[in-house]
Motif scaffolding. Structure first.
Motif, PDB file in Angstrom:
ATOM      1  N   GLN A 127       6.509  -8.248  -6.155  1.00  0.00           N
ATOM      2  CA  GLN A 127       5.224  -7.634  -5.817  1.00  0.00           C
ATOM      3  C   GLN A 127       5.419  -6.161  -5.457  1.00  0.00           C
ATOM      4  O   GLN A 127       4.562  -5.324  -5.748  1.00  0.00           O
ATOM      5  CB  GLN A 127       4.554  -8.406  -4.684  1.00  0.00           C
ATOM      6  N   ALA A 128       6.545  -5.852  -4.837  1.00  0.00           N
ATOM      7  CA  ALA A 128       6.820  -4.459  -4.483  1.00  0.00           C
ATOM      8  C   ALA A 128       6.954  -3.612  -5.751  1.00  0.00           C
ATOM      9  O   ALA A 128       6.356  -2.535  -5.869  1.00  0.00           O
ATOM     10  CB  ALA A 128       8.104  -4.379  -3.652  1.00  0.00           C
ATOM     11  N   LEU A 129       7.699  -4.136  -6.711  1.00  0.00           N
ATOM     12  CA  LEU A 129       7.894  -3.380  -7.951  1.00  0.00           C
ATOM     13  C   LEU A 129       6.561  -3.234  -8.693  1.00  0.00           C
ATOM     14  O   LEU A 129       6.242  -2.152  -9.218  1.00  0.00           O
ATOM     15  CB  LEU A 129       8.928  -4.091  -8.838  1.00  0.00           C
ATOM     16  N   ALA A 130       5.773  -4.295  -8.694  1.00  0.00           N
ATOM     17  CA  ALA A 130       4.468  -4.227  -9.367  1.00  0.00           C
ATOM     18  C   ALA A 130       3.591  -3.162  -8.715  1.00  0.00           C
ATOM     19  O   ALA A 130       2.893  -2.408  -9.401  1.00  0.00           O
ATOM     20  CB  ALA A 130       3.785  -5.592  -9.331  1.00  0.00           C
ATOM     21  N   ALA A 131       3.649  -3.063  -7.387  1.00  0.00           N
ATOM     22  CA  ALA A 131       2.835  -2.059  -6.684  1.00  0.00           C
ATOM     23  C   ALA A 131       3.288  -0.649  -7.060  1.00  0.00           C
ATOM     24  O   ALA A 131       2.475   0.248  -7.292  1.00  0.00           O
ATOM     25  CB  ALA A 131       2.929  -2.269  -5.180  1.00  0.00           C
ATOM     26  N   LEU A 132       4.603  -0.455  -7.157  1.00  0.00           N
ATOM     27  CA  LEU A 132       5.140   0.862  -7.515  1.00  0.00           C
ATOM     28  C   LEU A 132       4.665   1.259  -8.921  1.00  0.00           C
ATOM     29  O   LEU A 132       4.204   2.375  -9.148  1.00  0.00           O
ATOM     30  CB  LEU A 132       6.670   0.822  -7.468  1.00  0.00           C
ATOM     31  N   VAL A 133       4.762   0.303  -9.826  1.00  0.00           N
ATOM     32  CA  VAL A 133       4.397   0.585 -11.219  1.00  0.00           C
ATOM     33  C   VAL A 133       2.884   0.834 -11.325  1.00  0.00           C
ATOM     34  O   VAL A 133       2.440   1.742 -12.028  1.00  0.00           O
ATOM     35  CB  VAL A 133       4.858  -0.583 -12.127  1.00  0.00           C
ATOM     36  N   ARG A 134       2.106   0.061 -10.597  1.00  0.00           N
ATOM     37  CA  ARG A 134       0.651   0.262 -10.620  1.00  0.00           C
ATOM     38  C   ARG A 134       0.303   1.662 -10.117  1.00  0.00           C
ATOM     39  O   ARG A 134      -0.546   2.351 -10.676  1.00  0.00           O
ATOM     40  CB  ARG A 134      -0.050  -0.796  -9.766  1.00  0.00           C
ATOM     41  N   GLY A 135       0.985   2.080  -9.050  1.00  0.00           N
ATOM     42  CA  GLY A 135       0.730   3.409  -8.500  1.00  0.00           C
ATOM     43  C   GLY A 135       1.093   4.498  -9.500  1.00  0.00           C
ATOM     44  O   GLY A 135       0.333   5.450  -9.716  1.00  0.00           O
ATOM     45  N   TYR A 136       2.243   4.336 -10.120  1.00  0.00           N
ATOM     46  CA  TYR A 136       2.693   5.323 -11.105  1.00  0.00           C
ATOM     47  C   TYR A 136       1.683   5.433 -12.245  1.00  0.00           C
ATOM     48  O   TYR A 136       1.249   6.521 -12.631  1.00  0.00           O
ATOM     49  CB  TYR A 136       4.065   4.923 -11.656  1.00  0.00           C
ATOM     50  N   HIS A 137       1.288   4.254 -12.739  1.00  0.00           N
ATOM     51  CA  HIS A 137       0.367   4.193 -13.876  1.00  0.00           C
ATOM     52  C   HIS A 137      -0.974   4.838 -13.529  1.00  0.00           C
ATOM     53  O   HIS A 137      -1.617   5.467 -14.380  1.00  0.00           O
ATOM     54  CB  HIS A 137       0.174   2.724 -14.266  1.00  0.00           C
ATOM     55  N   ALA A 138      -1.401   4.682 -12.272  1.00  0.00           N
ATOM     56  CA  ALA A 138      -2.680   5.270 -11.860  1.00  0.00           C
ATOM     57  C   ALA A 138      -2.621   6.794 -11.948  1.00  0.00           C
ATOM     58  O   ALA A 138      -3.625   7.456 -12.216  1.00  0.00           O
ATOM     59  CB  ALA A 138      -3.023   4.832 -10.440  1.00  0.00           C
ATOM     60  N   ALA A 139      -1.437   7.367 -11.730  1.00  0.00           N
ATOM     61  CA  ALA A 139      -1.309   8.821 -11.738  1.00  0.00           C
ATOM     62  C   ALA A 139      -0.826   9.348 -13.084  1.00  0.00           C
ATOM     63  O   ALA A 139      -0.999  10.530 -13.391  1.00  0.00           O
ATOM     64  CB  ALA A 139      -0.331   9.250 -10.647  1.00  0.00           C
ATOM     65  N   ASN A 140      -0.218   8.491 -13.859  1.00  0.00           N
ATOM     66  CA  ASN A 140       0.457   8.956 -15.068  1.00  0.00           C
ATOM     67  C   ASN A 140       0.509   7.762 -16.024  1.00  0.00           C
ATOM     68  O   ASN A 140       1.409   6.938 -15.943  1.00  0.00           O
ATOM     69  CB  ASN A 140       1.875   9.427 -14.675  1.00  0.00           C
ATOM     70  N   ARG A 141      -0.483   7.659 -16.888  1.00  0.00           N
ATOM     71  CA  ARG A 141      -0.661   6.430 -17.669  1.00  0.00           C
ATOM     72  C   ARG A 141       0.568   6.102 -18.520  1.00  0.00           C
ATOM     73  O   ARG A 141       1.070   6.935 -19.260  1.00  0.00           O
ATOM     74  CB  ARG A 141      -1.886   6.544 -18.582  1.00  0.00           C
ATOM     75  N   GLU A 179       0.830  -1.201   0.000  1.00  0.00           N
ATOM     76  CA  GLU A 179       0.000   0.000   0.000  1.00  0.00           C
ATOM     77  C   GLU A 179       0.870   1.260   0.000  1.00  0.00           C
ATOM     78  O   GLU A 179       0.610   2.213  -0.734  1.00  0.00           O
ATOM     79  CB  GLU A 179      -0.893  -0.039   1.245  1.00  0.00           C
ATOM     80  N   LEU A 180       1.918   1.235   0.821  1.00  0.00           N
ATOM     81  CA  LEU A 180       2.809   2.393   0.893  1.00  0.00           C
ATOM     82  C   LEU A 180       3.552   2.575  -0.434  1.00  0.00           C
ATOM     83  O   LEU A 180       3.687   3.692  -0.943  1.00  0.00           O
ATOM     84  CB  LEU A 180       3.813   2.199   2.039  1.00  0.00           C
ATOM     85  N   ILE A 181       4.001   1.466  -1.001  1.00  0.00           N
ATOM     86  CA  ILE A 181       4.754   1.540  -2.259  1.00  0.00           C
ATOM     87  C   ILE A 181       3.844   2.025  -3.388  1.00  0.00           C
ATOM     88  O   ILE A 181       4.254   2.800  -4.246  1.00  0.00           O
ATOM     89  CB  ILE A 181       5.378   0.168  -2.578  1.00  0.00           C
ATOM     90  N   LEU A 182       2.598   1.595  -3.354  1.00  0.00           N
ATOM     91  CA  LEU A 182       1.631   2.073  -4.340  1.00  0.00           C
ATOM     92  C   LEU A 182       1.477   3.597  -4.246  1.00  0.00           C
ATOM     93  O   LEU A 182       1.454   4.306  -5.254  1.00  0.00           O
ATOM     94  CB  LEU A 182       0.283   1.391  -4.078  1.00  0.00           C
ATOM     95  N   LYS A 183       1.436   4.093  -3.016  1.00  0.00           N
ATOM     96  CA  LYS A 183       1.330   5.546  -2.823  1.00  0.00           C
ATOM     97  C   LYS A 183       2.579   6.257  -3.345  1.00  0.00           C
ATOM     98  O   LYS A 183       2.487   7.336  -3.931  1.00  0.00           O
ATOM     99  CB  LYS A 183       1.129   5.873  -1.343  1.00  0.00           C
TER     100      LYS A 183
END
Ligand SMILES: Cc1ncc(COP(=O)(O)O)c(C=O)c1O
Length: 1016
Positions: free
Chosen positions: A248-262, A117-121
């Motif tokens: 999973q950590a890297l996937a969360a980071l990328v998902r978060g980035y993509h949510a803000a910046n496709r 959750e934190l990494i996604l943020k």
């Protein structure tokens, strides 16, 4: 320092105290003004290039205007409006000086755990930063710079500094992969990027159970112009380091980035090679520095995490593009959408796999919820594997896609060292169960990609992978497992297989890995990172990835997707139902509740097949789903189940077994349905025998949920909204020698605690209630897993008896061998109660309570009306109760409680020595408490809540207890084994290290409001 304090006052008009911060070349100060406002004063090194500081200031101003919500510091211009004045230092040297906001939080490097959750943020903040900076221009951005990833090729010329040939070879590979993506990288547009989101440049706010957030992204000194994906890859390079689940950590980071910046798929594909290249730059750079500074060991030490990651071969890099695309819900391969369209459009036209229409074939569920294969979810024996699903008959039947199952029981499916480690459980294929020897026909044309006999137990036996293409040329693959290995002698890679061609036969259990005959039919859109070794089941927490890589193959079987797609019961749906139909004070454990659908011994499983170590539940005393309890219950229900108005030998057999464990003066048993009911009855017996009404009981006790039981349970009647204390009840302080009035250093504490009863007796006599008795949990449990000092109970009993009362020992928590050394808690105290109450464990989950007393007390009670409990003492209950007691003996569980308890308590004491927040470790056998405290010694309730929830994240169930809810309660079934104890110790150490130096905010004292505390 005063020089810069003065400079700050003169140039910015701010009076503040300065503290020096670390910094290699520049002078950085933390400044705190009298009103609490914090700043960072940056005094640049002499000769610093103004352009690069100007770039940072302009960028911060630009971000503040574009995206004011982002956590960047604000720049404060000096009084004359200049954001970067030149100020002379003590040595007369001119220095560029600027002033920034101080942001809250601690650096990400020190913020544990690094949750998804934190990494996604973090990803979101980084993505939003990338967007905000899109239009930013500055001449400083385009410069020759070793940290600009697009220029990272420089390391290839310097690899000679890495002397270890293996490591050098590794870096050569990394550089080669980088060279291979160069063209694609060069085609991407460049923009201003932060370029250094390392774990010391990210700030995190929020303590313990608070929702944590990214409170700062600092240091724009490395900004440059590069494709935005470089920024994400750089952040990724730090996020994965030493993370327990790097993918999973890297996937969360990328998902978060993509949510803000496709992101676009072609960018996502570059992340992994760029990430590795960044780490390569980092180790090459520090190796060069180490060569220049041979006396600085820190340079080499700081490389270690990067090397650890680069050398870690458990991360599947081949699968990474698919994983990261799936994290963004982008097509998992470039052809994915075309393949799906093709399969959909031809559903119904594919050749029948078994030459027969399967659309009416029944489904057979092997899910965690529906199936009990195998009985032991940690071991699939040969005979069970060969019979899996026999209940679904001999004809064709289908096994679900997306179905979590426990049949994948062997350690190879685990993702960690423990039985309760995450495991792969969710089926990624459709099964067709059919008679051994049935012929398989290719659903569509293709060529053989792989053919193998994987003859290990519970593997595939014969397995074939076919390669297919859509008319547009997009490749995809089908896998057929559990075949007759004769296919290996006929087929070889490259062989064409025509649509409808018979290409293999179903194996029998001697050929197919040992299973009931069926084909495991799986589809994959890519084999990158899997090649011929496809996982047939996936981790329930990675289904985004597996649904994308191995989608539902129903179309190829000419079936509707829905028919074969399994949906576990939705936990949130059940939660909503509970909220709709039950009272709000029926509480649920954990911030995120668990739904448990299977158990075995001291483990439980949720609806997705995630295992949990049950270190909390004392009711399943001999273990969850004990086969002997199953058998005895089924046997008795097959015969009859009635009540105590009729004779049955099970009644006396149960009574005799209980009495054999108790002192001789206890001779009469009453069977009821719960601990509550037994305590309620104990009250009646005490009153009938003494003619008195008053009761003495320790504070914070619990004896049950009925009106009478609550009246003697301070834990309930004194709780907020409780009914309050009845005047016939007198409380005495609980004999807690850790926190109570008399402590462990007082050798007379047992007697002193017992003496507190005198006043209670006197008060009851004054109120003319008299003393009917004393009731106590032998070792107070809800009071905080307390072991009273030896001698306490006999001293109390003596006083109570002298006052005419009877002594009741509530052994619901402590009885039946849990204490290891003793079968009952009162034995530890050398006390002889007049009434013993048993509950919870005695039925191992079947509702059962027992009261045992003396003949004299039973006779007094018998002078009243008939005693009858419809279900208490039912034939079924008596048989189950007797069986539980027999199992404890037969399996040596009391002894196991002693051995495992010692291991646990010793381990906890070692942990306690290392963590200041562990105030006390106490326990006996498998009745254990860990008291958590704040730095000032007060009850660490917040810490305890945090630890309990985090242990659950580690798949370990424990409880919390005590008047302030700060005591961890560890109380597993008596079957627990050494490896499980070690898991508890390992996880607790890990979680406590996250607690760090947490101290709760002081509670606001409103009188001091004017001192400016933040909480009013
Ligand atoms: C010490 C003690 N006594 C009695 C009870 C009540 O038992 P039951 O919930 O079976 O009615 C409990 C339950 O937690 C207990 O811990």
């Amino acid at each position: 320092m005063t020089h810069w304090t003065d400079a700050l006052r003169q140039n910015w008009g701010i009076a503040a105290d300065l503290t020096r911060l670390d910094g290699e070349y520049d002078l950085n100060f933390m400044a705190e003004a009298a009103n609490g406002q914090g700043y960072v004063l940056k005094v640049m090194r002499p000769g610093c290039e103004a352009g690069l500081v100007d770039m940072q200031i302009k960028a911060l101003e630009y971000i503040a205007a574009e995206a004011p919500g982002l956590p960047f510091p604000k720049v404060y211009p000096a009084l004359d409006g200049d954001a970067l004045p030149m100020i002379t230092d003590e040595d007369g040297q001119p220095r560029l000086v600027w002033l920034l906001d101080r942001l809250p939080g601690r650096c990400y490097a020190k913020a544990a755990p690094k949750s998804q959750e934190l990494i996604l943020k973090l990803g979101r903040v980084l993505g939003a930063t990338g967007r905000a900076l899109e239009g930013f221009r500055h001449e400083g951005l385009s410069r020759e710079f070793k940290w600009d990833l697009t220029q990272a090729g420089w390391i290839s010329d310097r690899l000679d500094v890495v002397t270890d040939p293996v490591r050098r070879g590794l870096l050569e590979d990394v550089a080669e992969s980088f060279a291979a993506i160069r063209d694609r990288l060069d085609r991407l547009p460049k923009q201003a990027i932060h370029n250094d989101a390392n774990d010391y440049n990210i700030l995190v706010e929020g303590e313990l159970s608070d929702r944590r957030s990214i409170s700062g992204l600092i240091d724009l000194g490395d900004m440059c112009a590069a494709p935005r994906i470089c920024d994400l890859a750089i952040a990724g390079a730090y996020v994965v380091l030493d993370h327990p689940k790097p993918e999973q950590a890297l996937a969360a980071l990328v998902r978060g980035y993509h949510a803000a910046n496709r992101l676009r798929a072609e960018e996502v594909d570059l992340i992994w090679p760029l990430l590795r290249m960044r780490l390569a730059v980092s180790v090459v750079n520090s190796t060069l520095m180490a060569a220049e500074n041979p006396d600085d060991p820190y340079i080499t030490i700081s490389q270690a995490p990067a090397w650890r990651f680069l050398e870690n071969d458990t991360v599947n890099g081949g699968l990474m593009p698919a994983r990261l695309r799936a994290a963004c819900h982008l097509p998992v391969t470039d052809g994915a959408e075309r393949i799906h369209t093709y399969l959909n459009n031809h559903r119904g036209e594919f050749a029948a796999l078994f030459g027969t229409d399967l659309s009416d074939a029944p489904m057979g569920s092997l899910s965690v919820e529906n199936s009990t294969w195998p009985q032991d979810p940690f071991h699939m024996p040969l005979d069970e594997a060969a019979r899996v699903g026999e209940e679904f008959g001999e004809g064709y039947w289908l096994g679900y896609y997306n179905e979590p199952r426990l049949i994948y029981a062997e350690p190879g499916f685990r993702k960690g060292p423990w039985k309760a480690s995450d495991r792969r459980a969710v089926h990624l294929a459709v099964d067709v169960f059919a008679p051994a020897g049935s012929t398989l026909y290719a659903p569509l044309s293709g060529r053989v990609e792989a053919v193998e006999n994987r003859d290990a137990h519970l593997d595939y036996g014969g397995v074939v992978i076919l390669h297919h293409e859509t008319p547009e040329g997009d490749p995809f693959y089908t896998l057929y497992g559990h075949l007759d290995p004769e296919c290996c002698t006929r087929l070889k890679p490259g062989d064409p297989v025509a649509q409808g061609a018979a290409f293999a036969r179903l194996g029998d259990a001697t050929q197919n890995g040992g299973w009931a005959p069926h084909v495991h039919f799986q589809l994959a859109l890519t084999t990158m990172g899997m090649e011929a070794d496809w996982p047939g089941v996936g981790d329930p927490d990675e289904m985004d990835l597996w649904h994308a890589v191995c989608p539902n193959p129903a179309a190829l079987l000419n079936l509707a997707d829905d028919k074969v797609f399994y949906h576990p019961t939705d936990k949130m749906h059940v939660l909503a139902g509970r909220q709709a139909h039950f009272g709000a004070n029926l509480s649920l454990t954990y911030d995120d509740p668990v739904m448990l659908v299977r158990g075995w011994r001291h483990h439980l499983f949720d609806e997705w097949g995630r295992p949990y170590l049950d270190a909390y539940n004392n009711v399943p005393h001999v273990g969850h789903a004990h086969p002997r309890i199953q058998a005895v219950a089924a046997d008795q229900l097959t015969r009859m189940n009635s009540n105590t108005r009729y004779l049955h030998p099970a009644q006396t057999a149960f009574a005799e077994k209980i009495l054999s464990k108790l002192p001789d003066h206890l001779q009469v048993c009453f069977f009821v349905n719960s601990g509550t009911e037994a305590n309620e009855l104990a009250l009646r017996l005490a009153r009938a025998h003494t003619g008195a009404r008053g009761m003495v009981t320790p504070d914070h006790g619990y004896h049950g949920n009925t009106t009478g039981a609550i009246d003697i349970s301070a834990y309930k009647f004194n709780a907020p909204g409780g009914v309050g204390q009845s005047d016939w009840v007198e409380l005495v302080e609980v004999a807690d020698d850790y926190r109570g009035t008399f402590r462990r250093d007082d050798p007379n504490r047992a007697q002193k605690f017992a003496d507190l009863v005198d006043a209670a007796i006197a008060r009851l006599q004054d109120k003319s209630h008299g003393v009917a008795g004393f009731i106590a949990e032998t070792f107070p449990s809800v009071g905080g897993q307390i072991i009273p000092p030896k001698g306490y109970l006999p001293a109390v009993y003596e006083k109570i008896r002298a006052a005419g009362g009877v002594c009741i020992a509530d052994e619901v928590q402590t009885g039946l061998g849990r204490l290891g050394e003793h079968y009952f808690g009162f034995e530890h105290q050398d006390a002889l109660p007049d009434i013993v109450v048993l509950g919870k464990p005695i039925g191992n989950g079947h509702p059962l309570g027992v009261l045992v007393t003396t003949r004299a007390i039973a006779d007094s009670f018998a002078r009243g009306p008939e005693f009858f409990s419809t279900f208490g003492g039912s034939t079924l209950s008596c048989r189950i109760g007797k069986e539980v007691l027999d199992i404890i003996d037969d399996e040596g569980l009391q002894d196991n409680a002693r051995l495992m308890g010692t291991r646990l308590i010793e381990g906890l004491r070692q942990i306690g020595a290392d963590f200041a927040c562990v105030g006390d470790v106490r326990g006996m056998g498998l009745f254990v408490g860990v008291e958590l405290i704040n730095p000032d010694g007060s009850e660490g309730a917040e810490i305890c809540k945090y630890v309990k929830n985090r242990m659950r994240d580690h798949r370990i169930l424990i409880g919390s207890e005590g008047p302030k809810d700060n005591i961890l309660k560890i109380r597993p079934p008596l079957t627990i084994e050494a490896e499980d104890v070690d898991m508890i110790l390992w996880a607790l150490r890990d979680v406590l290290s996250e607690v760090g130096d947490y101290a709760p905010a002081p509670v606001c004292d409103h009188e001091h409001h004017h001192h400016g505390c933040g909480c009013c």
